[in-house]
Design a protein around this motif. Structure first.
Motif, short mmCIF file in Angstrom:
data_model
loop_
_atom_site.label_atom_id
_atom_site.label_comp_id
_atom_site.label_asym_id
_atom_site.label_seq_id
_atom_site.Cartn_x
_atom_site.Cartn_y
_atom_site.Cartn_z
N ASN A 1 49.50 -4.36 41.94
CA ASN A 1 48.42 -4.01 42.81
C ASN A 1 48.06 -4.63 43.79
N LYS B 1 32.79 -6.41 48.20
CA LYS B 1 33.90 -6.52 47.55
C LYS B 1 33.64 -5.32 46.60
N ILE C 1 36.29 -1.91 46.25
CA ILE C 1 38.27 -1.52 47.41
C ILE C 1 38.37 -1.07 48.34
N ARG D 1 44.91 -3.56 32.31
CA ARG D 1 46.76 -2.65 32.93
C ARG D 1 46.22 -3.18 34.50
N GLU D 2 45.32 -2.42 35.41
CA GLU D 2 45.87 -3.13 36.56
C GLU D 2 44.98 -3.68 36.74
N SER D 3 44.33 -4.99 36.21
CA SER D 3 44.69 -6.52 36.80
C SER D 3 43.20 -6.38 37.80
N LEU D 4 42.60 -5.69 37.69
CA LEU D 4 41.82 -4.61 38.52
C LEU D 4 39.78 -5.52 37.57
N LEU D 5 39.76 -5.89 38.49
CA LEU D 5 38.34 -7.27 38.39
C LEU D 5 37.33 -5.90 37.91
N ASP E 1 34.13 -6.50 39.31
CA ASP E 1 33.18 -6.11 39.91
C ASP E 1 33.57 -5.11 41.26
N HIS E 2 35.06 -4.58 40.77
CA HIS E 2 35.51 -4.44 41.79
C HIS E 2 35.27 -2.96 41.94
#
Lengths: 955, 191
Positions: free
Chosen positions: A191, A199, A201, B47-51, B53-54
């Protein structure tokens, strides 16, 4: 204004320049974009130049992207020029302006009109976006991602996976970042996220980074002689998943839908002989080929329906079927694997259309499991699949003969032993054993039947003669086994006839070797047992072939620290003979206990230590000797190392007086035991001193006896030398027994004064000799004590005190003196006169203790009672009594006064001077000094009396 | 752990029970579902490396309101049942899309995802029983990219993210609503 002027000037110069060159600028410039490949195609019309300058700028910020001179030939069919350019930045990111001009060497035309490729960041496209999206690229490639921020929002940050990356502004709304050398993605892709200042997306893209397929090892074969089955290895992981990106395979142009994950195989209905495998994904494709004849690639399917048509004790036949009839016409090679509880083995068989084999060397009464696989015998390729297993059990048979042995406890008693038959030996369930003892000499036989759980039998061969043979047979449902025979060996305990050697354990067993024996027709037997065992010992044995003269004795029952006895027997049908015997330890240990009964014995300055040997079961190794230590606190000082294990004593010499502690340790090859300790305290040599004194006294006694004997034998000489005979006085007439003074003419040299001590002590009941008072006083005659003295003797007891009390004594005294009176002699030889009354004290101990009355009169003979003052002066202390009377004579007790025996003298007898006519008395008494001390009074002992008696020959 | 919970749920559902304890069991089931959904989102972010706070932009997918004061408890449960049916439809669509995109994987995320689907189905059955009507328990969602507004691979991921958030929201709502219903019915029984 100056800049505007400068621009106009430049434009004027260029126009002048182009007009000067005569080259026409490109016309009808057109832009075509392939956004997927990020390729920009520029076409224009101009039929004269082959070289063009191309300039590309980002429209919004007028940043130069490309300024390059390219050679482009005219397409003759269309009359157009086309030039392609691949943008590193997605074409959607921002608008690009393109213009072209013709070039001929240094001559250039005017620039074409500027063509703009609009980006997606134009104001009418308000949404947030990110490019490129969903692209699949090879590992290691570089990519530029751009984020177009929604109109009215502010850019925040760009993230690649979870990493914040640095952005580059391409336009008012567009920000880009370039990732280099990208690594493989996870299954859902990598990604790239664009967020606003909050912050949140706002846009994102996914990139799939992987590899093109790279399979290997394509192999095609047939299992049924018709179809094809191809297999290959997947090779490197592509990191690309999903229906879009996964790898697809085709074999000879036909899809292989089952080739997924790790199952890389694909089949075709018919044998083609040549095969091509194509592996393909979004990043590329890879081809593999294989070619072979059918007969060279036969890998048969597994046989089916295994059966056992015939099963016997030692063999069985196994059959099977082929699903495909083609194998019935093919030369096959097959493997049959059989597995029992003992082992597993595989045998190979060949044959045309093989479908039955015979299994040999099976074990009776054994369960087997068999399975079969086959291959083509000609041009063998690979073994086919194993069939399903088939189980069967062989029939029973008679068992083998038991392995028997005999162990004799004594000449006539022993045990028959046999080993339990193993599964492979019994050939069926053993139901019992039969033991026969028979003696050819006595022609007798004993038969015993035993159950299957018994493996030994006590025997007594007392009545069976000297040569007895034992036979053992085993019985199972199939019958009776062959007999096992052994002749009873002669009983030979240790230390009889046969020498015993030591044998060492070598890690795996006890190696034994011997000299071949002529009478060992049926081989040798080695038996072994725990040496210290005395009853019902566990005996093991092994048999050695007759042509072998060595063996390795191995057993799981050997234990460290236990001594085993190994006996070698030569076995024949006639006899069993003991040949050799060994002792050995599997591992020697230190003794488990110390020596027994350790005791010290002092021998003067030496100490002898003695002990008993350690019992065999506690030795735990061959005792190599003993060490003797002197123990001082916890410190041991080695005194001796006794290397003879049979020696059980040691003498420690030359010790000084004191306490000692000795420790004796037995040692084996493994080391010393804990040690037995004993203490001893060395005493002075008292007994020896006593012995020496006794010897000295004995010697003195002997010497005295010798002297005495000598003196006795020479007594006359002695007497003559020391006591010459005094002439016996000649008295006319008879001596009456009348009361009166018996005058004895004293010797001119000395006088005997019979003194009655002033105080009579029971211990002083004696005669006292004193020198003649007058003699000394006058000095007329020399005081020669060697001269016989005339004694004045009162032949009557002096009356003292009350006569009633003295009467018995008077009678005693008179009785005592009666002898001399009865003899009618006045010539009295009186040898018992003591030097002092006190000197008789020791003698008083051997006489009856006098009572109070005896104090006066005294017991026994008391002729010289000096004074009768004892009763009158009872208060007088003993010292006063012991004091010599006033006017004593220089320490000698003079016979100062002679008492009259007459009653008339009774009253003043004490005061009277010695009266009466002295009579001649032969006196053997020396005149001894009167010792005033107590000791001095006692010293004059009976020894002088004894000596006197000796001289006078009295007993 | 998931298998153990399944056994617990199955046991709960198979047990014959009076009316008042059905609501309790349904509320408990909703609580477990909420926990599972929360854990599933955690795995997805990992898995998606999403933080954390995002957060994805966008509106709610299932827009039903249970907070209206005019609604009775039964009506609230009725609405809840409908929302859960939509959630199940979304989850089925999510699974379908992910398997198309990545193939059939067998990681922990996939295991928990399957558990959430099963538990959500159980909860639908429970609410149907509580409503004592012939409510449908099938998923109520047409898996259509145009309808869902899924554009591109990243768009699908954001849609997945939003679906997972939606699941957490409705599992939490179910837990609270059923707890209230359970409390009311218990009180009524006591009276």
């Amino acid at each position: 204004m100056p800049s505007l002027f400068f621009c106009i000037l430049l434009l004027g110069l260029r126009v002048t320049e182009s007009q000067a060159s005569g080259l026409a600028p490109p016309q009808q410039v057109r832009l075509d974009a392939d956004k997927e490949t990020q390729t920009l195609s520029v076409t224009w019309e101009d039929g004269h130049a082959s070289t063009f300058d191309v300039e590309i700028l980002r429209t919004e910020l007028m940043e130069m992207v490309l300024n390059e001179t390219v050679g482009v030939t005219e397409d003759q069919s269309t009359g157009k020029h086309q030039w392609n350019w691949t943008s590193p930045v997605p074409l959607e990111c921002t608008s690009l302006s393109v213009k072209v001009r013709s070039r001929d060497g240094q001559d250039v035309s005017e620039w074409s009109s500027q063509q703009i490729l609009p980006g997606l960041d134009l104001p009418d496209n308000t949404d947030s976006q990110m490019y490129p999206e969903g692209k699949t690229v090879p590992v290691g490639s570089n990519m530029t991602f751009c984020c177009i921020v929604e109109e009215g929002q502010q850019f925040g940050s760009l993230w690649y996976k979870d990493t914040l990356v640095k952005e580059n502004m391409l336009s008012r709304r567009t920000y880009a970042t370039t990732m280099t050398n990208q690594g493989p993605s996870n299954p859902s892709g990598t990604n790239v996220v664009c967020s606003n200042e909050k912050k949140m997306i706002i846009a994102g893209a996914v990139v799939f980074v992987g590899y093109p397929p790279l399979p290997s090892d394509l192999v095609c074969e047939t299992h049924d002689l018709t179809s094809v089955d191809c297999q290959w290895s997947k090779g490197r992981d592509t990191y690309l998943f999903g229906m879009t990106r996964q790898t697809y395979y085709t074999l000879n142009g036909r899809n292989c839908p089952k080739a997924r994950n790790s199952n890389m195989r694909c089949g075709l209905e018919q044998w083609d002989g040549n095969w091509t495998l194509v592996a393909r994904n979004l990043l590329g494709e890879f081809r593999l080929t294989d070619a072979a004849e059918l007969g060279h690639r036969v890998r048969p399917v597994a046989p089916v329906n295994l059966t056992t048509p015939e099963v016997y004790s030692w063999n069985a036949s196994v059959g099977w079927l082929w699903k495909d009839k083609g194998f019935e016409r093919l030369s096959l090679i097959c493997q049959v694997q059989r597995t029992s509880h003992l082992n597993s083995s595989t045998q190979t068989y060949t044959g045309y259309g093989l479908n039955t084999v015979v299994l040999k060397d099976l074990q009776p009464d054994e369960k087997y499991s068999v399975k079969v696989r086959c291959g083509s015998q000609k041009n063998f390729w690979k073994w086919g699949e194993w069939s399903l297993p088939l189980s069967f059990q062989t029939k029973m048979d008679r068992s083998v003969a038991p392995d028997i042995w005999l162990w004799m406890d004594s000449d006539n008693l022993g045990r028959v032993l046999w080993k339990p038959l193993t599964k492979s030996e019994s050939h069926g369930q053993i139901s019992g054993y039969e033991v026969i003892l028979w003696s050819p000499e006595e022609n007798s036989q004993q038969t015993l039947t035993l159950p299957q759980s018994v493996y030994s039998l006590p025997i007594n061969v007392t009545d069976l003669g000297s040569k007895v043979t034992v036979t053992v047979t085993a019985r199972n449902p199939a019958g009776v086994s062959l007999p096992a025979n052994v002749v009873i060996p002669r009983y030979l305990p240790d230390a009889e006839d046969t020498a015993i050697s030591k044998v060492a354990f070598n890690g795996s067993g006890f190696p034994l070797s011997w000299v071949a024996h002529a009478n060992a027709s049926c081989g040798y037997v080695v038996d072994w047992y725990n040496t210290s065992c005395t009853q019902d010992c566990n005996v093991e044995w092994t048999r050695v072939a007759a042509d072998n003269t060595n063996t390795m004795v191995q057993s799981g029952n050997f234990f460290a620290g236990v001594r085993y006895t190994f006996s070698l027997y030569a076995c024949s049908s006639e006899s069993t003979v003991l040949l050799e015997r060994w002792h050995g330890y599997m591992q020697e240990l230190v003794p488990s206990r110390t020596v027994l009964r350790l005791s010290p014995n002092q021998e003067g300055a030496d100490v002898q230590l003695t002990w008993d040997q350690i019992p065999l079961e506690h030795q735990r190794g061959f005792i190599l000797g003993y060490t003797v230590y002197l123990t001082n606190a916890s410190h041991l000082t080695l005194l001796a190392n006794i290397t003879d294990p049979q020696l059980t004593n040691h003498t420690v010499r030359n010790l000084v007086l004191g306490s000692y502690k000795f420790t004796v340790k037995a040692y084996t090859a493994a080391g010393e035991d804990g040690g037995a300790t004993v203490s001893i305290s060395l005493e002075p040599y008292t007994y020896w001193l006593i012995m020496e004194i006794l010897v000295a006294l004995g010697t003195m006694t002997c010497l005295l006896i010798v002297i005495t004997i000598a003196c006795y034998r020479k007594r006359k000489w002695v007497k003559k030398a020391f006591y010459p005979e005094i002439p016996e006085p000649k008295l006319p007439g008879d001596w009456g027994i009348t009361q009166g003074t018996l005058d004895v003419k004293p010797s001119p040299h000395s006088m005997v004064h019979i003194v009655e001590d002033s105080v009579w002590d029971s211990s002083k009941e004696a005669l006292v000799t004193v020198p003649e008072e007058d003699e000394e006083g006058t000095g007329d005659e020399a005081a020669d004590t060697d001269e016989p003295a005339s004694l004045r003797y009162y032949n009557q007891v002096v009356e003292e005190g009350s006569s009633s009390q003295r009467r018995p004594h008077a009678s005693d005294s008179s009785a005592s003196s009666t002898g001399s009176m009865d003899s009618g002699h006045t010539d009295v030889t009186y040898t018992g006169i003591q030097t002092s009354a006190c000197s008789l004290a020791p003698m008083a101990h051997f006489q009856p203790q006098p009572d109070a009355s005896q104090c006066v009169g005294g017991g026994g003979y008391r002729p010289q009672m000096q004074s009768a003052s004892c009763p009158e002066e009872p208060q007088t202390g003993p010292e006063e009594h012991l004091q010599p009377p006033v006017g004593s004579f220089g320490g000698y007790q003079p016979q100062c006064s002679w008492k009259q025996d007459s009653p008339e003298a009774d009253g003043d007898g004490l005061d009277q001077t010695c009266l009466g006519s002295p009579t001649s008395v032969t006196s053997s008494q020396f005149l001894l000094p009167y010792d005033t001390s107590e000791e001095g009074k006692e010293h004059p002992s009976s020894a002088s009396t004894w000596f006197h008696n000796l001289l006078t020959g009295k007993p | 752990m998931a298998d153990q919970e399944h056994i617990e749920i199955d046991t709960l559902l198979d047990m014959p029970a009076p009316g008042r304890s059905r609501t309790g069991r349904a509320a408990a089931l909703a609580r477990l579902l909420h926990q599972d959904c929360t854990y599933l989102l955690e795995l997805y972010r990992e898995r998606e490396s999403l933080l954390s706070d995002h957060t994805p932009a966008g509106d709610r997918i299932v827009s039903l309101s249970l907070s209206s004061p005019d609604l009775s408890s039964d009506e609230q449960v009725q609405l809840l049942h409908s929302a859960l049916r939509k959630c199940l439809g979304l989850l089925e669509c999510l699974i379908l899309r992910e398997e198309e995109e990545m193939g059939e994987l067998e990681g922990e995320y996939e295991t928990v995802r399957k558990g959430v689907r099963d538990r959500l189905g159980h909860l639908l059955h429970s609410t149907k029983v509580l409503l004592e009507t012939e409510e449908d328990v099938t998923p109520d969602h047409q898996c259509n990219e145009e309808v869902d507004g899924v554009v591109g691979t990243f768009g699908a991921k954001m849609w997945t993210y939003r679906v997972l958030l939606e699941l957490i929201h409705w599992a939490n709502s179910a837990s609270q609503t059923l707890h209230v219903l359970h409390s009311e019915r218990e009180g009524r029984e006591e009276i």
